[in-house]
Scaffold this active site. Sequence first.
Site, PDB file in Angstrom:
ATOM      1  CG  ASN A 215      20.604 -21.414 -10.661  1.00  0.00           C
ATOM      2  OD1 ASN A 215      21.151 -20.342 -10.896  1.00  0.00           O
ATOM      3  ND2 ASN A 215      20.168 -22.204 -11.633  1.00  0.00           N
ATOM      4  CG  PHE A 330      31.067 -22.128 -17.753  1.00  0.00           C
ATOM      5  CD1 PHE A 330      31.038 -21.728 -19.082  1.00  0.00           C
ATOM      6  CD2 PHE A 330      31.813 -21.378 -16.845  1.00  0.00           C
ATOM      7  CE1 PHE A 330      31.737 -20.602 -19.505  1.00  0.00           C
ATOM      8  CE2 PHE A 330      32.513 -20.253 -17.253  1.00  0.00           C
ATOM      9  CZ  PHE A 330      32.474 -19.875 -18.583  1.00  0.00           C
ATOM     10  CE  LYS A 344      29.533 -31.796 -15.166  1.00  0.00           C
ATOM     11  NZ  LYS A 344      29.455 -30.911 -14.015  1.00  0.00           N
TER      12      LYS A 344
END
Length: 412
Positions: A215, A330, A344
Amino acid sequence: MLQGASILLIIGGGIAAYKTLELIRELKKRGCSVRVILTKAGHQFVTPLSIAALSGEKVFDDLFSLTDEVEMGHIQLSRSADLVVVAPATADLMAKMATGQASDLATTALLATDKRVLIAPAMNVRMWQHPATQRNLATLTGDGVAVVGPNAGDMACGEFGPGRMAEPLEIVAAIDALLAGPPAMPAAAALAGRHVLVTSGPTHEPIDPIRYLANRSSGKQGHAIAAAARRAGARVTLISGPVTIPDPAGVETIHVETAQQMLDAVERALPADIAIFAAAVADWRVAAASGEKIKKSGGRTPALALTENPDILATVARHATLRPALVVGFAAETEHLVEHARAKLAAKGCDLIVANDVSLTGSGITGGVMGADRNAVHLVSASGVTSWPTLGKDEVAARLVQHLAGLGAQWA
Ligand code: CTP
């Protein structure tokens, strides 16, 4: 808060120096007072007369001028300001700052100041990308110096790429953010005696010996956090996927490629007091990576079967014996940022999620916040949400480290 702020502007010797005249005008318009130190090289590009006319102040340019020293000593000059701005910060000035030289008034003032320093680098693209300049940049950000720009574009020298000085209004915005924020350098002892673990960068998941899935993560945010934690006195272990930025000074940096290697390295680095997972770990890897290069054969397209990678953050947050007292994750979100971050937080079992609002940075299919220098983040924890304005990644790092140090009661 710009109104009433006092700025010491150091103008280096680069073609971009002409833009500092506009910068002075914009700062004056917003109620700042601006004192200027013009370097010897800076004299080649702008005149003391035009600076004095715009700033309404005498221009300082000679370390050994007796009159200047009597009127205002160089130490006082650097301390009476709220912020020191170096624009353009040339490769030469950055090198001198990084090595702590005090060979003229500008460098002496920079060494003597007890205030935050913002640099706006400007130079030829190759000079900017040179490992020496990037090393100096890492040293400077490690010392708490804030950076705005450089921007990419056509350069006066005819080349194209990063190296153009940030525009005056961008510098004004960076000055405003710095004046609004807490001092960048957390008390040097805030994390003394603590072990901080940070993951950073992407992971590369092999398809065959020469191809991989990856990525666009640059590692800038994770590396800046590691540097800020080091500045706060912590022992820092940085576990980094493949990146092109230098290892932060004073930080033990372990280089890995895959998610599995990152997990192994993280587990080996435990115990830690704080673990911050800034890496953009690939969610999947190729189930059976080929040992040999996959060849084209008869127009057939190979099918890549993927399998899920271990979740490093969740594994550490749920570690039976070695869970760090503070576990920070994050999240990159484009919508419903807080709800997603809360979900999350629960799903991964961590104490804090730093949620990146990637929609604000124009995240398109070719990039967005990944690789950029600025970040708009929200801290989401069980006790609520704290939102910060768009800040440079080093400023986000400094604030995050301060925030975590402030949560000391949880892990003292
Ligand atoms: N993370 C990790 N190991 C993984 C995947 C993610 O440690 N295998 C960590 C990252 O370092 C980051 C957080 O988990 O701290 C991000 O979680 P993730 O579920 O990947 O969220 P997003 O990247 O935001 O993506 P999505 O919302 O699509 O799940």
